[in-house]
Design a protein around this motif. Structure first.
Motif, short mmCIF file in Angstrom:
data_model
loop_
_atom_site.label_atom_id
_atom_site.label_comp_id
_atom_site.label_asym_id
_atom_site.label_seq_id
_atom_site.Cartn_x
_atom_site.Cartn_y
_atom_site.Cartn_z
N ARG A 235 0.84 -1.22 0.00
CA ARG A 235 0.00 0.00 0.00
C ARG A 235 0.86 1.26 0.00
O ARG A 235 0.54 2.26 -0.65
CB ARG A 235 -0.90 0.00 1.24
N ASP A 236 2.00 1.20 0.71
CA ASP A 236 2.90 2.36 0.80
C ASP A 236 3.84 2.45 -0.40
O ASP A 236 4.77 3.25 -0.39
CB ASP A 236 3.70 2.31 2.11
N GLY A 237 3.64 1.58 -1.40
CA GLY A 237 4.36 1.74 -2.66
C GLY A 237 5.44 0.71 -2.95
O GLY A 237 6.03 0.72 -4.03
N ALA A 238 5.74 -0.19 -2.00
CA ALA A 238 6.81 -1.16 -2.22
C ALA A 238 6.35 -2.32 -3.10
O ALA A 238 5.17 -2.66 -3.14
CB ALA A 238 7.31 -1.72 -0.88
N THR A 239 7.31 -2.93 -3.80
CA THR A 239 7.07 -4.21 -4.47
C THR A 239 7.49 -5.28 -3.47
O THR A 239 8.60 -5.23 -2.93
CB THR A 239 7.95 -4.32 -5.74
N VAL A 240 6.60 -6.25 -3.22
CA VAL A 240 6.84 -7.16 -2.10
C VAL A 240 7.11 -8.60 -2.55
O VAL A 240 6.38 -9.14 -3.38
CB VAL A 240 5.64 -7.14 -1.11
N VAL A 241 8.15 -9.20 -1.97
CA VAL A 241 8.39 -10.63 -2.12
C VAL A 241 7.85 -11.28 -0.85
O VAL A 241 8.32 -11.00 0.26
CB VAL A 241 9.90 -10.95 -2.25
N ALA A 242 6.83 -12.13 -1.02
CA ALA A 242 6.20 -12.79 0.12
C ALA A 242 6.81 -14.19 0.27
O ALA A 242 6.76 -14.99 -0.65
CB ALA A 242 4.70 -12.88 -0.10
N VAL A 243 7.41 -14.43 1.44
CA VAL A 243 8.11 -15.70 1.68
C VAL A 243 7.36 -16.53 2.72
O VAL A 243 6.92 -15.98 3.73
CB VAL A 243 9.55 -15.43 2.20
N ASP A 244 7.22 -17.83 2.46
CA ASP A 244 6.69 -18.72 3.50
C ASP A 244 7.03 -20.16 3.13
O ASP A 244 7.53 -20.41 2.02
CB ASP A 244 5.17 -18.55 3.68
N VAL A 245 6.77 -21.09 4.05
CA VAL A 245 7.11 -22.50 3.80
C VAL A 245 6.25 -23.06 2.66
O VAL A 245 5.11 -22.60 2.45
CB VAL A 245 6.89 -23.37 5.07
N PRO A 246 6.76 -24.07 1.93
CA PRO A 246 5.99 -24.65 0.83
C PRO A 246 4.60 -25.11 1.26
O PRO A 246 3.63 -24.96 0.51
CB PRO A 246 6.86 -25.83 0.37
N ALA A 247 4.46 -25.61 2.49
CA ALA A 247 3.15 -26.09 2.96
C ALA A 247 2.10 -24.98 2.96
O ALA A 247 0.90 -25.25 2.91
CB ALA A 247 3.29 -26.69 4.35
N ALA A 248 2.55 -23.74 3.05
CA ALA A 248 1.61 -22.60 3.06
C ALA A 248 1.49 -21.98 1.67
O ALA A 248 1.00 -20.84 1.53
CB ALA A 248 2.07 -21.55 4.07
N GLY A 249 1.96 -22.72 0.65
CA GLY A 249 2.07 -22.18 -0.71
C GLY A 249 0.81 -21.54 -1.27
O GLY A 249 0.86 -20.48 -1.89
N GLU A 250 -0.35 -22.20 -1.01
CA GLU A 250 -1.59 -21.69 -1.60
C GLU A 250 -1.96 -20.31 -1.05
O GLU A 250 -2.22 -19.37 -1.80
CB GLU A 250 -2.73 -22.69 -1.33
N SER A 251 -1.95 -20.19 0.29
CA SER A 251 -2.31 -18.88 0.85
C SER A 251 -1.23 -17.85 0.54
O SER A 251 -1.52 -16.66 0.37
CB SER A 251 -2.59 -18.94 2.36
N LEU A 252 0.01 -18.31 0.42
CA LEU A 252 1.10 -17.37 0.07
C LEU A 252 0.86 -16.76 -1.30
O LEU A 252 0.99 -15.54 -1.48
CB LEU A 252 2.44 -18.12 0.09
N SER A 253 0.49 -17.61 -2.28
CA SER A 253 0.23 -17.09 -3.64
C SER A 253 -0.91 -16.08 -3.62
O SER A 253 -0.85 -15.07 -4.31
CB SER A 253 -0.18 -18.21 -4.59
N LYS A 254 -1.96 -16.39 -2.82
CA LYS A 254 -3.10 -15.46 -2.75
C LYS A 254 -2.64 -14.09 -2.27
O LYS A 254 -3.02 -13.06 -2.83
CB LYS A 254 -4.17 -16.00 -1.80
#
Ligand code: NAD
Length: 453
Positions: A235-254
């Protein structure tokens, strides 16, 4: 996660019942929405001297935006409206006796502070080498602020900005902190002191998008506080890389898709996690400017029942991975342009918590780690800071048994739990280019939690 009690006592019947029975009446806190003005009413600046004048002039000029602010210097109740904020500038006090006039002037106006209003003390640190009287006056201001924060009602907060002697009261980070505390972004920060230790930092072109052009990495971003951090930085203008474990892959992609960032499935405890993060950020977005170490776990047990797996896993995720990733960042040619590291610690790392020797060790470690990392980053105009949430309404805290949870969430001056966005807003403030003079510190986001430290 919702706090049904707070919703109940803010309704007609609930409100009168709570009042009759003398039950806690947590207020509905004002939170930031896009386009919201910095303050929603008049601002009183108390105190005399050049610093008070400079702060008042800055606000009068619109505080860096086109919006005009109604600034007053006389402690006289504003007719027809309430104070959105009272800023008390005490940077030039030289003895405890100097506190009485401005602080009593503040006291005379407290009944006219608006709901979710702000009291902000601007002070200088009681550093070694000062005369005893100056040190006593400066620390006295902090003592008064902390007690006042416990007296305020209706979602109002009190906080302090402590600016080192060789920095101006209107240096970029002093203004960054002033804007943060004035705004509703600081809704759940109460009774805290933010130390400004240098004039470093750059006022952004637009306060609406202070992170424009920055690439930010957020670990543990698939849910809870991490997802809120990713959304707030975007929201403040950054491009974000969202990192999490593979098991959380689906919610991470969302999360990543929602904020037009990218997802990186990675267990941060693997030895080359730092290299993988840098490689992804540089290959996909051309750089890496901000890293938020948010991923964390709890494996609570009394120490007498603690086993190796519970102890080691908490240390590995919560502190060892951060140390290892920071080493890779510090060695990288890509993390050199005023970079920012912000780590999640916890009030359990400050005061301890029964059943959390492993978690407490990891989170206290984080507090010391950012303090020691700060000078290493200063050479490249960077900062390292930590944020310590208290009770935040997440899936993690929803699992706490009802009675324990109800007590835990009321044990602070705002008598409620915070929201993930409250932690995220504080991280965005520390990650901003303007906050370059704030480094090595831990800011609590806990509603002035009554933890004994
Ligand atoms: P959460 O459990 O909801 O989310 C943590 C995320 O981290 C999860 O998505 C999880 O998959 C991820 N994660 C865990 N181990 C990982 C690993 N090895 N590699 C990559 N990702 C990993 O927790 P939360 O409540 O959102 O907490 C976020 C942070 O805030 C944590 O560091 C926590 O200790 C801290 N904190 C939370 C509270 C609170 O009240 N919720 C209070 C104080 C501190």
């Amino acid at each position: 996660m919702t706090d049904k009690y707070t919703a109940f006592v803010n309704g007609g019947f609930g409100k009168s019942l709570a009042k009759k029975l003398g039950l806690p009446q947590p207020a509905k806190l004002r939170r930031f929405k896009a386009g919201q003005a910095l303050v929603s009413g008049p601002v009183l600046v108390v105190g005399s001297g050049s610093d008070a004048d400079a702060v008042a002039t800055y606000l009068l000029d619109g505080a860096g935006s086109s919006e005009s602010i109604d600034v007053r210097r006389q402690a006289v109740e504003p007719s027809g409206s309430k104070w959105a904020a009272i800023v008390v500038v005490l940077t030039q006090v030289t003895a405890p006796g100097d506190l009485s006039e401005p602080i009593l002037a503040l006291g005379s106006q407290l009944r006219s502070v608006a709901s979710s209003g702000r009291v902000i003390f601007v002070t200088r640190p009681a550093a070694a080498g000062l005369s005893p009287a100056v040190a006593a006056a400066r620390n006295g201001a902090i003592g008064a602020m902390r007690s006042l924060a416990k007296e305020l009602r209706a979602g109002a907060t009190a906080n302090a900005i402590s600016i080192t002697d060789d920095s101006a009261a209107t240096s970029p980070s002093a203004l960054s902190a002033l804007r943060f505390f004035l705004s509703s972004r600081s809704a759940f920060v109460d009774g805290q002191i933010v130390a400004v230790s240098s004039e470093a930092g750059q006022v952004p072109e637009s306060w609406a998008a202070p992170l424009a052009g920055k690439v930010a990495v957020v670990t543990g971003a698939a849910q809870g506080i991490g997802a809120a951090i990713a959304e707030t930085l975007a929201r403040d203008g950054a491009t974000v890389v969202a990192v999490d474990v593979p098991a959380a892959g689906e919610s991470l992609s969302k999360v990543a898709n929602r904020i037009k960032g990218t997802a990186l499935q990675l267990d941060i405890t693997v030895p080359d996690a730092g290299a993988q993060i840098i490689e992804h950020a540089v290959a996909r977005h051309g750089g890496i400017d901000i890293v938020v170490h948010n991923a964390g776990i709890t494996r609570d047990k009394l120490l007498a029942n603690m086993d190796n797996a519970k102890w080691d896993s908490v240390i590995a995720v919560n502190i060892e991975s951060q140390l290892r990733i920071n080493e890779a960042l510090l060695a990288s040619e890509h993390f050199t342009n005023a970079p920012r590291i912000v780590s999640l610690t916890s009030t359990s790392g400050i005061a301890g918590n029964r059943g959390q020797t492993n978690y407490g060790a990891s989170k206290a470690g984080v507090i010391a780690m950012v303090a020691s990392t700060s000078p290493l980053l200063a050479e490249r105009g960077g900062t390292a800071n930590a944020v310590a949430p208290g009770f935040i309404e997440t899936k993690m805290t929803a699992k706490i048994p009802f009675a324990t949870r109800e007590v835990a969430r009321r044990l602070n001056s705002l008598q409620q739990g915070g929201q993930p966005v409250d932690v995220a807003e504080t991280i965005a403030f520390l990650a901003s280019p303007a906050s370059g003079g704030i480094s090595g510190v831990t800011v609590r986001v806990c509603g002035q939690n009554m933890v004994g430290a």
